[in-house]
Design an enzyme around this catalytic site. Structure first.
Site, PDB file in Angstrom:
ATOM      1  CD  GLU A 297       6.015  -7.471   3.223  1.00  0.00           C
ATOM      2  OE1 GLU A 297       7.090  -7.663   3.997  1.00  0.00           O
ATOM      3  OE2 GLU A 297       5.921  -6.312   2.842  1.00  0.00           O
ATOM      4  CG  ASP A 301       3.820  -5.334   0.234  1.00  0.00           C
ATOM      5  OD1 ASP A 301       3.990  -4.623   1.396  1.00  0.00           O
ATOM      6  OD2 ASP A 301       4.694  -5.990  -0.158  1.00  0.00           O
ATOM      7  CB  SER A 515       7.069  -4.203   4.553  1.00  0.00           C
ATOM      8  OG  SER A 515       7.902  -5.284   4.389  1.00  0.00           O
TER       9      SER A 515
END
Ligand SMILES: *[C@@H]1O[C@H](CO)[C@@H](O)[C@H](O)[C@H]1NC(C)=O
Ligand SMILES: *[C@@H]1O[C@H](CO)[C@@H](O)[C@H](O)[C@H]1NC(C)=O
Ligand SMILES: *[C@@H]1O[C@H](CO)[C@@H](O)[C@H](O)[C@H]1NC(C)=O
Ligand SMILES: *[C@@H]1O[C@H](CO)[C@@H](O)[C@H](O)[C@H]1NC(C)=O
Ligand SMILES: *[C@@H]1O[C@H](CO)[C@@H](O)[C@H](O)[C@H]1NC(C)=O
Ligand SMILES: *[C@@H]1O[C@H](CO)[C@@H](O)[C@H](O)[C@H]1NC(C)=O
Length: 609
Positions: A297, A301, A515
């Site tokens: 994650e 990002d 995400s």
């Protein structure tokens, strides 16, 4: 409020007598969320950090300011508030502060035991569980999560002395059973880079793209170049030196790896090689740069948000506190939902990044309403200060993304066990921009794109027209009782959300989830802010009123997505349609058009129109 004086005045006068509260009255009671199993009572000595929220009597005034400065048709558009102005508008009543102080003092808590937010609307105090139980007339238990085995210390109800009910909005951790998780569910190791080598295939014609074309490879693998082409951002170079910044929040012990970021830059953004980001630890959040500790994650990002917005300075916030966590002798304290710790932190700073993306969320129905409203109010405070907040809308379509019927949250937890769609929080907060997902070129809605209607927050004015237009087209009786047609509708916008090529622990990985969409949209917003700030215009701040206005007045600002749907809860979900829909919102951004609207002759289009 008068009864308060009676109760505590007596205590003050007869100091030698042990303190005695007014009678306790139930403050909040929740049904335990589905997947949590009650184990034994919590140890009385376990330290727990209580966060006490004092009411913000003038919050509606803050909301009025926020609506004015975020409405491009208003003469105050862009006149963001200062830190001090915002704090004054959320300050509690002096009487609330003194009442709460007196109550805490009767339990021996005062002075250095207490810490306060700058606006004094939050008080924090660490106490043993045994004392918290006395203060709140409750009993804490250890609860175990059926799915991942993690344990947490919580209670399903708590009380407060009756005279304090008007002076305290909530106390946590009590009834908040967090299920916070990242929205990066479509993870797989990539079958490799040959997918990129498809140089012979002719480009795909996309009239709204830069030069009207997108590389054929983008239909199978999303890179920085694909996003720049598809969203018409090729050739724009941000200043990076005008004070504009972009931030990514990280939770659940996710580390953004710098070596992976360099590999990613070498692969997709060579001009960014050797550049890095500022790391900020919140509450002792760690930064383990061991390659094997890199988080999917966090890496996704950071690589896409910073890759798209380079050379705009990037900040990665690592916030400690992982609910669920394992209470043990070695665990010093119990913790709250970590994004409120991040909110406290960032609100206390003078110049937070103007654009911030978060790819974590909870099922809305597992968040106690009192807590959701307070956290949502904190997002409003950041918006009023000129910060744009992006959140992934969720990876379960209209459901919660859990295909295990024993743990999914498509059933209400209120004792009725009614089937109901499962929107997520924070994306359901009307003061953030929730970002849904698309796939492929030309773009269609991706099946997992989180969307629907909040059961907690009413629909805000800015989306009234767009959403009622959608609801009117929906055949009568569709999903009756499964969603709240009067609720805040999500998502607001969308971006690509699958087949992203990133680096993780030294390997190339294909990853997807909303995400991916949130940092992508945030990257575009950071570029827009850069263009505005370079022209002496204020940052965009709270985006939603602007986004819906642009969509109505300048339809080319967004690529409307009209194919696809978002199944969940045993239904096919909603359809992507012309105009706003609960799958892809207003659509995906066209940077070039938006930049011209927001910096050109239309910079103040509202007044000239
Ligand atoms: C709320 O606003 C009113 C009017 O602006 C002001 O008189 C009052 O002091 C404010 N209340 C607090 C608690 O700041
Ligand atoms: C993109 O990929 C999808 C799914 O594989 C396929 O259906 C579509 O035809 C492709 N589009 C183009 C333009 O190649
Ligand atoms: C990055 O650093 C390396 C080693 O110092 C250097 O050779 C290279 O030119 C740098 N690249 C860029 C884009 O600055
Ligand atoms: C960081 O990772 C290394 C290697 O796995 C591990 O030995 C170390 O304990 C980790 N440090 C922290 C603070 O988690
Ligand atoms: C709720 O309803 C579902 C579907 O009818 C059923 O499978 C489940 O066992 C029920 N749960 C409870 C707690 O009653
Ligand atoms: C979605 O579109 C299909 C095909 O047009 C239609 O049959 C279905 O009823 C629509 N679903 C909703 C929820 O609007």
């Amino acid at each position: 409020m008068r009864s308060l004086l009676t109760c505590f005045a007596l205590v003050a006068v007869v100091l030698a007598v042990p303190a005695k509260d007014c009678a306790h009255k139930l403050k909040e009671s929740v049904a335990p969320p589905r997947q949590w199993i009650k184990e034994g009572p919590a140890s009385k000595d376990l330290p727990i950090e209580l966060k006490i929220a004092l009411p913000q009597p003038n919050f509606s005034e803050l909301e009025r300011h926020l609506n004015e400065i975020s409405d491009p048709f208003h003469e105050r558009y862009g006149q963001h508030l200062s830190k001090e102005e915002v704090e004054a508008l959320v300050a509690p009543h002096a009487e609330s502060i003194s009442s709460v102080n007196e109550w805490l003092a009767t339990h021996g808590l005062m002075g250095d035991d207490l810490s306060r937010s700058p606006a004094q609307d939050w008080v924090k105090v660490t106490v043993p569980v045994g004392l918290a139980e006395k203060m709140l007339n409750t009993e804490y238990h250890v609860w175990r999560n059926a799915k991942d085995g993690n344990t947490i210390v919580r209670t399903t109800s708590y009380s407060l002395p009756e005279n304090l009910h008007g002076h305290i909005d909530l106390v946590q951790p009590t009834t908040l059973f967090s299920t916070l998780r990242g929205m990066d569910t479509n993870f797989r190791f990539s079958k490799e880079s040959k997918q990129l080598d498809n140089a012979d295939a002719p480009p795909i014609n996309i009239p709204s793209a830069s030069g009207g074309q997108v590389d054929a490879s983008c239909n199978r693998t999303i890179t920085i170049t694909c996003i720049q082409q598809l969203y018409n951002a090729v050739g724009f170079t941000p200043s990076g030196k005008n004070g504009n910044k972009i931030g990514i929040t990280g939770y659940l012990e996710q580390f953004a790896n710098i070596a992976d970021l360099q590999s990613f830059y070498a692969d997709q953004r060579p001009d960014a090689l050797n550049s890095t980001f500022e790391f900020i630890s919140v509450n002792g959040g760690l930064n383990n740069q061991t390659l094997s500790e890199a988080g999917a994650e966090a890496n996704l990002d950071v690589q896409f948000a910073f890759g798209l917005s380079h050379p705009i300075p990037g900040t990665f916030y690592s916030t400690a506190g992982r609910p669920p966590f394992i209470p043990s002798v070695s665990t010093p304290t119990n913790t709250n939902e970590p994004y409120t710790d991040w909110l406290d932190f960032v609100l206390s700073h003078r110049n937070p990044p103007q654009t911030i993306s978060t790819s974590y969320a909870d099922d809305e129905q597992t968040v106690p309403p009192s807590f959701a409203r307070r956290a949502c109010n904190q997002f409003a405070q950041l918006g009023a200060r000129g910060v744009s907040l992006m959140f992934s809308s969720g990876d379960g379509g209209v459901g919660d993304g859990d295909d295990d019927p024993a743990t999914q949250q498509c059933f209400t937890n209120d004792g009725r066990n009614k089937t109901q769609f499962a929107p997520l929080f924070p994306p359901a907060c009307p003061f953030v921009t929730s970002v849904g997902g698309t796939i492929h070129v030309p773009e269609t809605a991706v099946f997992f794109s989180g969307g629907g209607f909040s059961n907690l927050f009413a629909r805000p004015a800015y989306q009234q027209h767009a959403v009622t237009t959608f609801l009117k087209k929906l055949p009568k009786g569709t999903y009756a009782g499964l969603f709240n047609p009067a609720g805040r509708a999500i998502p607001d916008v969308a971006a690509q959300a699958d087949l992203f090529r990133i680096f993780l622990s030294g390997r190339i990985v294909s990853i997807g989830g909303t995400s991916a969409a949130s940092p992508t949209f945030a990257g575009i917003v950071a570029l827009l802010n850069d263009a505005r700030i370079s022209k002496g215009l204020p940052s965009l701040g709270f985006l939603n009123p602007l986004l819906y206005t642009i969509s109505a007045a300048f339809p080319k600002g967004f690529n409307d997505i009209t194919v696809g749907n978002n199944p969940g809860c045993g239904t096919p979900g909603f359809n992507a349609t012309q105009g706003w829909d609960p799958v892809t919102g207003l659509g995906t951004p066209n940077f070039g058009v938006l930049k011209d609207i927001l910096t050109g002759p239309f910079a103040h289009f509202a007044r000239e129109d």
